[in-house]
Design a protein around this motif. Structure first.
Motif, PDB file in Angstrom:
ATOM      1  N   GLY A 114     -26.559  33.480 -18.969  1.00  0.00           N
ATOM      2  CA  GLY A 114     -26.021  34.586 -18.627  1.00  0.00           C
ATOM      3  C   GLY A 114     -26.284  35.409 -17.367  1.00  0.00           C
ATOM      4  O   GLY A 114     -26.472  34.572 -16.271  1.00  0.00           O
ATOM      5  N   ASP A 167     -20.081  30.469 -16.195  1.00  0.00           N
ATOM      6  CA  ASP A 167     -19.826  31.610 -17.312  1.00  0.00           C
ATOM      7  C   ASP A 167     -19.011  30.831 -18.321  1.00  0.00           C
ATOM      8  O   ASP A 167     -17.962  30.041 -17.971  1.00  0.00           O
ATOM      9  CB  ASP A 167     -19.108  32.758 -16.637  1.00  0.00           C
ATOM     10  CG  ASP A 167     -18.745  33.905 -17.649  1.00  0.00           C
ATOM     11  OD1 ASP A 167     -18.321  33.578 -18.565  1.00  0.00           O
ATOM     12  OD2 ASP A 167     -19.329  35.256 -17.263  1.00  0.00           O
ATOM     13  N   GLU A 200     -19.473  33.733 -24.292  1.00  0.00           N
ATOM     14  CA  GLU A 200     -20.415  34.227 -23.277  1.00  0.00           C
ATOM     15  C   GLU A 200     -20.637  35.553 -24.044  1.00  0.00           C
ATOM     16  O   GLU A 200     -19.947  36.584 -23.790  1.00  0.00           O
ATOM     17  CB  GLU A 200     -19.874  34.433 -21.880  1.00  0.00           C
ATOM     18  CG  GLU A 200     -20.439  35.000 -21.051  1.00  0.00           C
ATOM     19  CD  GLU A 200     -21.651  34.291 -20.432  1.00  0.00           C
ATOM     20  OE1 GLU A 200     -21.627  32.974 -20.505  1.00  0.00           O
ATOM     21  OE2 GLU A 200     -22.516  35.118 -19.728  1.00  0.00           O
ATOM     22  N   GLY A 230     -25.422  36.464 -22.433  1.00  0.00           N
ATOM     23  CA  GLY A 230     -25.457  35.175 -21.937  1.00  0.00           C
ATOM     24  C   GLY A 230     -24.887  34.118 -22.974  1.00  0.00           C
ATOM     25  O   GLY A 230     -24.248  34.830 -23.939  1.00  0.00           O
TER      26      GLY A 230
END
Lengths: 160, 168, 392, 352
Positions: free
Chosen positions: C219, C230, C330, C334
């Protein structure tokens, strides 16, 4: 149509005489016996997989086996949508696995957790102690299927 | 995948002259809010929020509507809702000590016998009281409050963040 | 001259009460003011999600998996539901995908404000703590209007979402965006550019790119170390493939870069929200397959009348086919990964939940070596480590 | 009648009146409550909240502190097993005593020969440097030195307190205090010395009577003194000794109940006394007033300085120990040297 990135990996692995398969564009797995897992892991690292996402242990009580799945992936540009699984089995009798911490440091937490939850000992792991469970936890290996938790029914009349 | 790969940014390293300005800026901002406070506290026992429609508060039962299909007890993730037989009819009871207010039971009820109320602030003096049998469960908690409590509505405001307007 | 040297090494137990550590005990081995090693005693808020997962129905798990990180519950749900959807093989309508993204981004903003607030109080900056929670309140308010609960939303269900967005929520979101944009300027003045904060964060807990990858950072912490990664870009889920946004990446890898990444992600999330508001398509919010099962009278009253899904009886105890699925989203802190294995019964055979904070345990342990004692809390805060999420 | 005038004489005797009544202990008690109330209320204003409210709503929760104090009085004082109970109880009391001590020599006003309520004591507190009496608990011509000397004792008792409690957090806090006290004492000393050199005297009253506020005569010294004061009284951003996220409450970790209140008070009292010195040296003290109004004016300014320094809580985070040390030795110490030279030059050219 160019060849998918995952197919390249699978063919590379098949050269090592292990059964690898691509399930979709982004998922694939390789099944290895546990004595060859380090070798395969090193190969995968060479191919660009740079971290372990998860170390999962699955208990199969009928076969007295525990399956271990390492989900590995990469942050490099061409591989970062692929999650590759390394699947391996270990038996109850000889519940020892070679640790992959020499290959991927990020398996530290996962291996430690799998050890305390399922009782798989990872040889070569520097810190093979309990992680989440309290020191005085009684009962063994909570994620094995023989560890039952109390379940309740839908009706209150019968029990009372 | 992004076609344009961004170069990693770097934040500006601090320089000693700007440092003094940053100090002054921070103090000035503090003083600004000291002079013109922006408060979002709700003075709770005196003011209370009227919750938006669809808020998943306490659940109530319409005993006469219920058909005893057990779906609510089946979907309850916390084992809070159970069925009990009362006068030959299966009716749900709920244990608010376990309820997680997910609202699945309300959504799955095929006859709308369960309804969410906008009440979330209740207190009980012991754990037995948390278990509502069908009769208790049947009562409406969402009675208009007559007392010193002012009901307010929270509104998002561009200047103040959250503003409380009296609920009419 | 002989001087009697007093030993300066010792151990400190930080936590498990709140200040200085969340619900975890940090055993710090000190040598003077320098931390030789830390041992993280995690597990104080272990909820046994994985064990419970094997003993509960698929629907029962939706409120359970969001419990580890109630600040981030939409993400927690979405990852799990995506894995279940893969197993039962159901398509999600477009509008539901957009709504998932909407809820997720609102949640991300709220989660980041929380993280920055906690970081602030660890550094003794009480204003940022209160501001973080105060400004988060607005976004939580939007979630409350949308889903009916402040934090434990249980918003995402297999096949779609539970409630439709209303024009008043859109209006609220627009106001909230313009408010937050303005407030972020003051945030920068009082917190991000505050010399005390910069002094405490810059060059503290530096993680190089290689270290970040090797230790398994995720993250914002990974992106602050210069890794462009990402999940929203790598493997777009929900509506992210149609939305335009940037991923902030910083080079330094220290605490300040990590908090800057969070700040910029708040800005990007607001950009995403604006796009969602603009081009959210019309249509159903639940998959056709389940929508068909709702009786027409109830369909008219609830789904069309109030934009609220009533669940067909299917959900009470469905049995997906045999199979396994790995999904990732995501989340605010994270990458969040779920591995669900189904053996054809109503309960998963194995549910593996890898939360971002879980993967940060090792990062945290490594980053603390060799820093000053006061930096332990600074690293803790800048990693946005959240013990319940790590323990699950 | 005679008895009353004797009573009156002793009541207004500066050594008693100045230290006990005004601006002494009684004011200190009130200011302590007000400052903590203000700290919480000001922080609340900045931080989107209301702050103390329900204890006397009309005054904005002013009585909250009284309520807190009452609660502390009636809560249990836990004395750990392994400590010496006498020393354990004595340490905060000593700390409180020591923290008030410097006030005895801080001049708060002057006594004119006639017309003031203090005029009868003109000769007892006569200051030959300025030709007037000085309103302070104890007068010496070298009060600047004495004040600094008395302030310098204070950290020793904090360390004593940390040592007595035998707790690792407390000892770490004490160690931090040791390191900090050395550095901030140097800063305060240098700042005051540069003023002394500039005004060619070691008498605070004489510095004030020159009529030039020190902040104009030597702004660098003012800055250094102010920061030294923030460090010395553990105000933000130098709340390092009691850093609650790292050290619980530093040296006061083991204290509970009323003893805890006593450990908390000295920092505010120290800050208030530093504010008095700051007002005297840099903000023109009591001028243009004399006598009791002068004292009130000085106290008012000191309260404002105190409030400003407690307001810093809502703006700043906390520096790390080494950063505070580096800041004070690497940047502020040279600045104080510069202030010293600046003071000498300006003093030679202007004040002479």
């Amino acid at each position: 149509m160019t060849q998918r990135a995952i197919d390249l990996i699978v063919t590379e692995l098949q050269k090592m005489k292990v059964s690898a398969k691509a399930e979709s564009d982004t998922r694939g797995y390789v099944e290895v016996p546990k004595d060859r897992i380090v070798e395969v892991a090193k190969k995968l690292k060479e191919l660009g997989f740079d971290h372990v996402k998860a170390v999962t242990g699955i208990d199969f009580p009928e076969q007295e086996k525990i399956q271990l799945i390492y989900h590995v992936s990469s942050y490099s540009e061409n591989l970062y949508n692929i999650i590759f699984e390394i699947k391996s089995f270990t038996s109850y009798k000889d519940c020892v696995m070679p640790s992959l911490i020499t290959v991927w440091e990020s398996s530290w937490t996962g291996e430690r957790e799998t050890h305390e939850m399922l009782g798989v000992y990872f040889e070569g792991h520097p810190d093979m102690r309990r992680l989440f469970l309290p020191e005085d936890f009684d009962g063994v290996y909570p994620l094995r299927k023989e560890f039952k938790i109390k379940l309740e029914g839908l009706f209150v009349d019968k029990s009372e | 995948m992004d076609s344009v790969k961004k170069e990693p940014k770097e934040y500006k390293k601090e320089n000693p002259i700007g440092l003094f300005g940053d100090h002054l800026n921070a103090i000035a901002t503090g003083l600004k809010y000291f002079a013109k406070p922006q408060r979002i506290t709700l003075k709770y026992p005196e003011e209370s929020i009227r919750l938006p429609t669809g808020y998943r508060g306490l659940i109530r039962l319409y005993k006469d509507v219920c058909i005893g299909c057990t779906l609510c007890a089946m979907i309850c993730p916390a084992d809070a809702m159970k069925m009990m037989t009362q006068e030959g009819k299966k009716l749900p009871i709920i244990n608010y000590g376990r309820c997680v207010f997910c609202g699945f039971c309300v959504d799955i009820c095929p006859v709308d016998a369960l309804k969410e109320t906008g009440v979330h602030d209740v207190a009980f003096s012991n754990r037995r009281d948390l278990i509502f049998d069908p009769d208790k469960f049947n009562k409406n908690y969402d009675v208009p409050f007559t007392g010193v409590v002012r009901k307010v509505r929270a509104e998002v405001d561009e200047k103040k963040g959250i503003r409380y307007v009296p609920d009419s | 001259m002989d001087v009697e040297v007093v030993p300066v090494t010792g151990e400190l137990n930080v936590g498990p009460q709140h200040p200085g550590s969340g619900h975890m005990r940090i055993l710090v081995k000190l040598s003077g003011d320098i931390v030789d090693d830390v041992e993280l005693d995690v597990g104080y808020v272990h909820r046994a999600v994985e064990k419970l997962g094997e003993n509960r129905n698929y629907m029962h798990l939706i409120p359970l998996v969001e419990r580890p990180a109630i600040l981030d519950s939409v993400h927690m749900n979405m990852g799990y539901v995506m894995a279940v959807e893969k197993i039962i093989n159901v398509d999600v309508p477009e509008r539901a995908l957009y709504l998932r993204s909407f809820a997720a981004e609102v949640n991300r903003i709220a989660s980041h404000f929380y993280g920055i607030g906690i970081l602030g109080i660890f550094l003794g900056h009480s204003t940022s703590f209160m501001w973080g929670f105060g400004d988060r309140e607005i976004w939580v308010h939007i979630l409350e209007a949308l889903t009916g609960a402040r934090v434990t939303n249980s918003y995402v269900i297999p096949g779609g979402v539970r409630r439709d967005i209303s024009p008043s929520i859109i209006e609220m979101t627009k106001k909230a965006i313009s408010y937050t944009r303005r407030k972020l300027n003051d945030w920068k003045k009082i917190f991000f550019n505050n010399p005390t904060i910069r002094a405490r964060l810059e060059n503290v807990g530096v993680m190089t790119k290689d270290q970040a990858i090797a230790w398994g950072a995720v993250g914002p912490n990974l992106r602050a170390s210069g890794v462009y990664f990402d999940v929203r870009k790598a493997e777009p889920y929900a509506a992210y493939s149609k939305l335009d946004f940037d991923i902030p990446v910083y080079k330094e890898g220290d605490g300040y870069a990590r908090s800057m990444v969070r700040l910029e992600e708040i800005e990007q999330s607001m950009r995403i929200l604006e796009q969602i508001i603009k081009d959210i398509p019309q249509g159903p919010i639940l998959s056709e397959r389940f929508l068909k099962q709702i009786p027409p009278t109830r369909m008219k009253k609830w789904v069309e009348g109030q934009g609220r899904i009533v669940l067909p009886g299917y959900y009470a105890s469905f049995r997906p086919p045999k199979g396994e699925a790995t999904s990732r989203v995501e989340a605010g802190r994270g990458e969040l990964m779920y591995y669900v294995m189904s053996d054809g019964s109503a309960k998963p055979y194995r549910l593996r939940m890898i939360t971002p904070s879980y993967r940060l345990i090792y990062v945290f342990k490594n980053l603390c070596k060799g820093v000053r004692y006061a930096d332990v809390v600074s690293i803790y805060g800048s990693l946005d480590y959240f013990p319940p999420e790590a323990d699950r | 009648m005679d008895f009353i005038s004797i009573l009156r004489f002793y009541f207004f005797y500066p050594s008693f009146f100045d230290i006990i009544i005004f601006p002494g202990l009684i004011l200190f008690a009130v200011i302590l409550l007000t400052a903590i109330w203000f700290e919480r209320k000001a922080a609340a204003r900045v931080q989107m909240r209301v702050g103390p409210y329900y204890a006397s709503k009309r005054s904005g929760g002013f009585l909250q502190l009284v309520a807190d104090a009452l609660k502390f009085v009636f809560s249990e004082m836990i004395i750990p097993d392994q400590v010496n109970p006498t020393l354990f109880v004595l340490a905060p009391a000593l700390l409180l005593m020591i923290s008030i001590l410097p006030f005895a020599v801080v001049p708060v006003s002057i006594i004119p020969k006639s017309g003031s309520i203090f005029s009868p004591y003109f000769h007892d507190f006569y200051d030959p440097n300025i030709g007037m009496g000085v309103l302070s608990g104890f007068f010496t011509q070298y009060n600047l030195v004495l004040v600094l000397a008395l302030e310098a004792i204070y950290p020793i008792f904090i360390i004593f307190m940390g040592w007595v409690t035998n707790n690792r957090f407390a000892i770490l806090g004490s160690v931090r205090e040791t390191m900090l006290s050395v550095s901030y004492d140097v800063l305060i000393f240098m700042a005051t010395v540069s003023l002394a050199l500039e005004f060619h005297t070691l008498d605070i009253a004489q510095i004030v009577q020159r009529g030039i506020p020190g902040i104009l005569a030597n702004p660098f010294a003012a800055l250094v003194f102010f920061i030294g004061m923030l460090i010395g009284s553990s105000r933000f951003p130098f709340d390092i000794v009691e850093a609650e996220t790292e050290l619980v409450v530093g040296p006061a970790t083991e204290y509970s109940g009323f003893l805890f209140v006593i450990t908390m008070a000295p920092a505010y009292i120290g800050n208030f006394i530093y504010s008095f010195i700051f007002v005297d040296l840099f903000l023109g003290g009591w001028l243009p007033f004399t006598g009791l109004p002068g004292a009130a004016y000085t106290a008012l300014k000191a309260v404002i300085v105190l409030f400003f320094s407690v307001f810093m809580r809502s703006v700043y985070g906390r520096y790390r120990l080494d950063q505070a040390l580096r800041g004070s030795w690497k940047y502020l110490f040279p600045l104080s040297l510069f202030a010293l030279i600046f003071g000498m030059v300006v003093g030679f050219l202007w004040i002479a």
